[in-house]
Scaffold this motif. Structure first.
Motif, short mmCIF file in Angstrom:
data_model
loop_
_atom_site.label_atom_id
_atom_site.label_comp_id
_atom_site.label_asym_id
_atom_site.label_seq_id
_atom_site.Cartn_x
_atom_site.Cartn_y
_atom_site.Cartn_z
N GLU A 71 5.86 4.00 15.23
CA GLU A 71 4.95 2.87 15.07
C GLU A 71 4.05 3.16 13.88
O GLU A 71 3.37 4.18 13.84
N ILE A 72 4.04 2.26 12.93
CA ILE A 72 3.32 2.49 11.68
C ILE A 72 2.46 1.28 11.36
O ILE A 72 2.93 0.14 11.38
N GLN A 73 1.20 1.51 11.05
CA GLN A 73 0.30 0.45 10.62
C GLN A 73 0.29 0.40 9.10
O GLN A 73 0.17 1.43 8.45
N MET A 74 0.40 -0.81 8.55
CA MET A 74 0.50 -0.96 7.10
C MET A 74 -0.47 -2.02 6.59
O MET A 74 -0.73 -3.01 7.28
N PRO A 75 -0.98 -1.85 5.36
CA PRO A 75 -1.77 -2.92 4.76
C PRO A 75 -0.83 -4.08 4.46
O PRO A 75 0.37 -3.88 4.23
N LEU A 76 -1.35 -5.28 4.47
CA LEU A 76 -0.48 -6.45 4.28
C LEU A 76 0.20 -6.45 2.92
O LEU A 76 1.30 -6.99 2.78
N THR A 77 -0.42 -5.85 1.91
CA THR A 77 0.20 -5.80 0.59
C THR A 77 1.52 -5.03 0.64
O THR A 77 2.48 -5.37 -0.07
N SER A 78 1.60 -3.99 1.46
CA SER A 78 2.85 -3.24 1.64
C SER A 78 3.77 -3.95 2.63
O SER A 78 4.99 -3.98 2.46
N PHE A 79 3.17 -4.52 3.67
CA PHE A 79 3.93 -5.20 4.71
C PHE A 79 4.82 -6.30 4.12
O PHE A 79 5.96 -6.48 4.53
N TYR A 80 4.29 -7.03 3.13
CA TYR A 80 5.04 -8.13 2.52
C TYR A 80 6.30 -7.66 1.80
O TYR A 80 7.23 -8.42 1.58
N GLU A 81 6.33 -6.39 1.41
CA GLU A 81 7.45 -5.89 0.62
C GLU A 81 8.58 -5.31 1.46
O GLU A 81 9.60 -4.89 0.93
N ALA A 95 -5.94 9.59 19.89
CA ALA A 95 -4.72 8.97 19.36
C ALA A 95 -4.16 9.73 18.17
O ALA A 95 -4.88 10.47 17.49
N GLN A 96 -2.87 9.53 17.91
CA GLN A 96 -2.21 10.02 16.71
C GLN A 96 -1.62 8.79 16.02
O GLN A 96 -0.81 8.09 16.60
N LEU A 97 -2.04 8.54 14.80
CA LEU A 97 -1.70 7.29 14.13
C LEU A 97 -0.98 7.55 12.80
O LEU A 97 -1.29 8.48 12.08
N LEU A 98 -0.02 6.67 12.52
CA LEU A 98 0.69 6.72 11.25
C LEU A 98 0.35 5.47 10.44
O LEU A 98 0.43 4.35 10.95
N TYR A 99 -0.03 5.68 9.19
CA TYR A 99 -0.28 4.57 8.27
C TYR A 99 0.79 4.63 7.19
O TYR A 99 1.13 5.71 6.68
N GLY A 100 1.35 3.48 6.84
CA GLY A 100 2.47 3.47 5.91
C GLY A 100 2.25 2.60 4.69
O GLY A 100 1.51 1.61 4.73
N PHE A 101 2.95 2.97 3.60
CA PHE A 101 2.80 2.28 2.32
C PHE A 101 4.15 2.28 1.60
O PHE A 101 4.94 3.21 1.75
#
Length: 205
Positions: free
Chosen positions: A27-37, A57-63
């Motif tokens: 499960e990865i949270q992404m900024p919308l600028t990356s999400f659109y791509e 929590a342990q969180l993953l952020y993606g780009f």
């Protein structure tokens, strides 16, 4: 440290995605600028990640680029800016737009983002100016790594575009009334979730 993930995009509901890597779902949270791509569900995606460990929590952020991840890492080192706010900032503008904002001392644009007050905006402009110079020099000439496509098709969970858009804006810190009003203002028949989210966000910035 988990720095890069490559796998099948199984679920995609802004700002979170689920990527299957050899049977393990991340499960990865992404900024919308990356999400659109990202590709459509079932496509193969390459995401550069930043792993955050908290007490609860342990969180993953993606780009989708190393440059955006580097900017995210610089943002969270700024006093008063945590991962959630950094994600909101990068959802409202991409890396190049943020750099231009800092270069112009554009406080007015920054304070329109949820969670960014005048003091935080001023702090960002001061602390990020020198950091961004080194970031842009390092990334100059580098190319964005494009996501790959596969023929695998995963089931899609049905959600209306309006529900998806409002949910995405709420997760970024906008108030329910703000999110609902912005989505309603730009909604047109047939619009997809991603386009609606992008249009609603732009209308508020």
């Amino acid at each position: 440290m988990i720095g890069r993930i490559r796998g099948l995009l199984v679920e995609k509901q802004a700002p979170e995605v689920l990527i299957d890597v050899s049977g393990v779902g991340y499960e990865i949270q992404m900024p919308l600028t990356s999400f659109y791509e990202l590709p459509e569900i079932g496509g193969e995606a390459v995401v550069f990640t930043h792993f955050v460990v908290r007490e609860d929590a342990q969180l993953l952020y993606g780009f989708t680029s190393k440059q955006e991840r580097a900017l995210f890492r610089l943002l969270i080192k700024t006093n008063g800016v945590g991962p959630k706010l950094a994600l909101t900032i990068l959802s409202g503008m991409n890396a190049s737009e943020f750099v231009a904002c800092v270069e112009r001392d554009d406080i007015a644009t920054l304070v329109k983002l949820p969670g960014v007050g005048k003091k935080t905006a001023e702090r960002l402009l001061v602390e990020m100016r020198d950091k961004l110079k080194s970031l842009m020099e390092t990334s100059a000439g580098s190319e964005r790594e494009f996501v790959l496509q596969s023929n695998y098709t995963a089931p899609v969970i049905e959600n209306t575009a309006e529900e998806d858009a409002i949910s995405a804006l709420l997760s970024l810190g906008f108030k329910p009334a703000q999110a609902s009003k912005a989505v309603s203002a730009v909604y047109v028949d047939g619009i997809d979730s991603e386009s609606l989210i992008k249009s609603a966000l732009k209308s508020m910035l």
